[in-house]
Scaffold this active site. Structure first.
Site, PDB file in Angstrom:
ATOM      1  N   ASN A  23     -45.344  79.673  10.406  1.00 52.19           N
ATOM      2  CA  ASN A  23     -45.882  78.356  10.067  1.00 52.19           C
ATOM      3  C   ASN A  23     -47.270  78.133  10.670  1.00 52.19           C
ATOM      4  O   ASN A  23     -48.117  77.469  10.067  1.00 52.19           O
ATOM      5  CB  ASN A  23     -44.918  77.259  10.514  1.00 52.19           C
ATOM      6  CG  ASN A  23     -43.639  77.262   9.699  1.00 52.19           C
ATOM      7  OD1 ASN A  23     -43.590  77.808   8.605  1.00 52.19           O
ATOM      8  ND2 ASN A  23     -42.589  76.656  10.228  1.00 52.19           N
ATOM      9  N   ARG A  97     -45.840  77.652  -1.029  1.00 57.56           N
ATOM     10  CA  ARG A  97     -46.065  76.258  -0.660  1.00 57.56           C
ATOM     11  C   ARG A  97     -47.204  76.115   0.349  1.00 57.56           C
ATOM     12  O   ARG A  97     -47.947  75.135   0.324  1.00 57.56           O
ATOM     13  CB  ARG A  97     -44.775  75.659  -0.080  1.00 57.56           C
ATOM     14  CG  ARG A  97     -44.928  74.178   0.225  1.00 57.56           C
ATOM     15  CD  ARG A  97     -43.637  73.490   0.568  1.00 57.56           C
ATOM     16  NE  ARG A  97     -43.859  72.081   0.800  1.00 57.56           N
ATOM     17  CZ  ARG A  97     -43.973  71.164  -0.150  1.00 57.56           C
ATOM     18  NH1 ARG A  97     -43.850  71.524  -1.404  1.00 57.56           N
ATOM     19  NH2 ARG A  97     -44.192  69.899   0.140  1.00 57.56           N
ATOM     20  N   ASP A 121     -39.512  77.396  -0.956  1.00 54.91           N
ATOM     21  CA  ASP A 121     -38.059  77.325  -0.915  1.00 54.91           C
ATOM     22  C   ASP A 121     -37.522  76.233  -1.826  1.00 54.91           C
ATOM     23  O   ASP A 121     -38.104  75.156  -1.950  1.00 54.91           O
ATOM     24  CB  ASP A 121     -37.577  77.038   0.515  1.00 54.91           C
ATOM     25  CG  ASP A 121     -37.778  78.233   1.430  1.00 54.91           C
ATOM     26  OD1 ASP A 121     -37.696  79.362   0.928  1.00 54.91           O
ATOM     27  OD2 ASP A 121     -38.031  78.024   2.624  1.00 54.91           O
ATOM     28  N   ASP A 319     -35.725  74.056  10.505  1.00 53.90           N
ATOM     29  CA  ASP A 319     -35.640  75.448  10.070  1.00 53.90           C
ATOM     30  C   ASP A 319     -34.530  76.227  10.762  1.00 53.90           C
ATOM     31  O   ASP A 319     -34.206  77.340  10.338  1.00 53.90           O
ATOM     32  CB  ASP A 319     -36.981  76.155  10.317  1.00 53.90           C
ATOM     33  CG  ASP A 319     -38.029  75.771   9.287  1.00 53.90           C
ATOM     34  OD1 ASP A 319     -37.660  75.204   8.247  1.00 53.90           O
ATOM     35  OD2 ASP A 319     -39.223  76.043   9.527  1.00 53.90           O
ATOM     36  N   MET A 341     -33.742  66.129   6.562  1.00 54.48           N
ATOM     37  CA  MET A 341     -34.984  66.199   5.802  1.00 54.48           C
ATOM     38  C   MET A 341     -34.821  66.719   4.381  1.00 54.48           C
ATOM     39  O   MET A 341     -35.509  66.267   3.469  1.00 54.48           O
ATOM     40  CB  MET A 341     -36.006  67.059   6.557  1.00 54.48           C
ATOM     41  CG  MET A 341     -36.485  66.421   7.850  1.00 54.48           C
ATOM     42  SD  MET A 341     -37.725  67.412   8.704  1.00 54.48           S
ATOM     43  CE  MET A 341     -39.045  67.470   7.506  1.00 54.48           C
TER      44      MET A 341
END
Length: 434
Positions: A23, A97, A121, A319, A341
């Site tokens: 990330n 993304r 995803d 995650d 989320m």
């Protein structure tokens, strides 16, 4: 499409080191677009998503040079914005993304940016409003082409502004920060994300000449500058890999030492695993996971079932909830996993139920796990990886199961974990890539 063939039931032993944080890599690589000077980035994880982003930048005209394993040089002195309008770019960006984070740097430096609706995803609705509302606050004009699913932002000049983000979006905050560092005046971002990835991005930008205060908090103040210079930056260890390895050691009753984890950047991850009864010992900057033949989930003081839920940093990262869920299946006791989320991220539990796990899917966001306390092993089966994090959770389940399992669509796992089969086989796993 590739498949993992996993012969389960083996305990692992040895040392393993986490890759660089995926990330963070996606953010800091995009930041190379903010300068015409060389940017050197070390500890880049050479995984599918990151390599795809590097390819996109290369096609944009950014000179990219691999200097060694995980070491790259980027130079964005010549950027071809026309590539953004090509079918090739559309195809590449749709599947990644993280590509949305080129919008902020391109807008700041060149006055415009294009992006097709990003993919990634399939874990439920993932809106991008925060990105564009923030950029509009800086003076950008936003256009959405519904027919072609294209986003366009443009501005002759960006001007600093006060903004209160509607959600503490990590990628949204990153995009806004990268635009604001070259805006005229002062930008104040309240309810900003403050994950270690974002802190690292801000520190990198400061080393390039940006003026940012409040790093590590949810209130960022940015004084715009006219230009940025090059820099050298090293990416942190991937906290998601660290958590995955802790869960793997527990599920397979293994003794694993996770080396150089960056303890100060892990937040409550180690302690959250300890709440499941897992022995997580700190030795310098390493984590030693051992004595995992039996682990018992804590309960609250009043005796009620414990809840493990995700939250913005410094809360528990979403995650890792898939890993916590699968690890709980062999614990003693029960736990409620609350994924706040993403409304589709828990749907992989039907595969675990097929393997013999005792899980009640309460709704799209909550699952109650009744641990088997190793009285019954999970059964081997054939599965499909729906996303990166569910994929690693299914791999962990398969490694603990008796018999031979198959996991299809492992490209999803490869998007987030570098050479995962090779690294785990070095510890004694039996994983074959077909």
């Amino acid at each position: 499409m590739s498949t993992f063939k996993i012969e389960g039931g083996y305990s692992l032993k040895g040392d393993i080191e986490p890759q660089g944080a995926k990330n963070e890599a996606l953010q800091v690589i995009c930041a190379a677009l903010l300068t015409d000077q060389d940017v050197f980035i070390d500890n880049i994880p050479e995984i599918r998503d990151v390599l795809k982003l590097i390819e996109i930048l290369g096609n944009l005209g950014v000179k990219t040079e691999r200097l060694g394993v995980g070491q790259y040089r980027f130079n964005a002195s010549k950027v071809n914005l026309e590539f953004l309008k090509s079918p090739e770019y559309t195809q590449q960006a749709i599947g990644l993304r993280g590509s949305i984070m080129i919008i902020g740097p391109l807008l700041a430096r060149f006055g415009q940016g294009f992006i097709p609706q990003p993919g990634g995803d399939k874990i439920g609705r993932r809106r991008v409003d925060t990105h564009f509302i923030g950029l509009q606050k800086l003076g950008a004009e936003f256009t959405f082409d519904k027919e072609n699913q294209w986003y366009l932002v443009s501005a002759q000049k960006l001007t600093g502004s006060y903004m209160l983000l509607d959600e503490a979006s990590v990628t949204g905050t990153a995009n806004i920060v990268m635009a604001a560092v070259l805006a005229e005046g002062i930008t104040t971002i309240y309810n900003a994300a403050c994950e270690p990835y974002l802190q690292q991005l801000c520190k990198m930008l400061v080393s390039m000449g940006a003026k940012i205060s409040g790093i590590g908090s949810n209130l960022l103040t940015i004084e715009g500058v006219s230009s940025l210079k090059g820099c050298k930056h090293r990416i942190l260890p991937d906290m998601i890999e660290v958590g995955s390895f802790i869960g793997l050691a527990a599920m397979t009753a293994s003794e694993i030492c996770i080396k150089n984890v960056g303890i100060e950047h892990l937040g409550i991850i180690p302690e959250s695993f300890r709440r499941l009864g897992i022995n997580v010992a700190q030795v310098g900057d390493d984590l030693l996971i051992k004595d995992t033949d039996h682990y018992e989930i804590e309960s609250y003081i009043d005796g009620s079932i414990m809840t493990i839920a995700d939250a913005p940093w410094p809360g528990l990262t979403p995650d890792l909830l898939s890993v916590f869920l699968v690890v709980a299946t062999q614990a003693k006791g029960s736990v409620l996993i609350h994924q706040k989320m993403f409304e589709s991220r828990l749907f992989f539990v039907d595969k675990l139920i097929d393997m013999g796990a005792q899980i009640i899917l309460c709704d799209p966001h909550r699952a109650t796990v009744i641990g088997l306390d190793r009285k019954h092993s999970l059964r081997a089966t054939k599965m499909v990886s729906p996303d990166i994090r569910a994929g690693i959770a299914l791999l962990i389940a398969a490694m603990s199961a008796k018999g031979t399992s198959l996991i299809d669509n492992i490209e999803q796992i490869d998007r987030g974990y570098e050479n995962i089969d090779g690294r785990l086989n070095a510890l004694g796993a039996k994983i074959t890539r077909i």
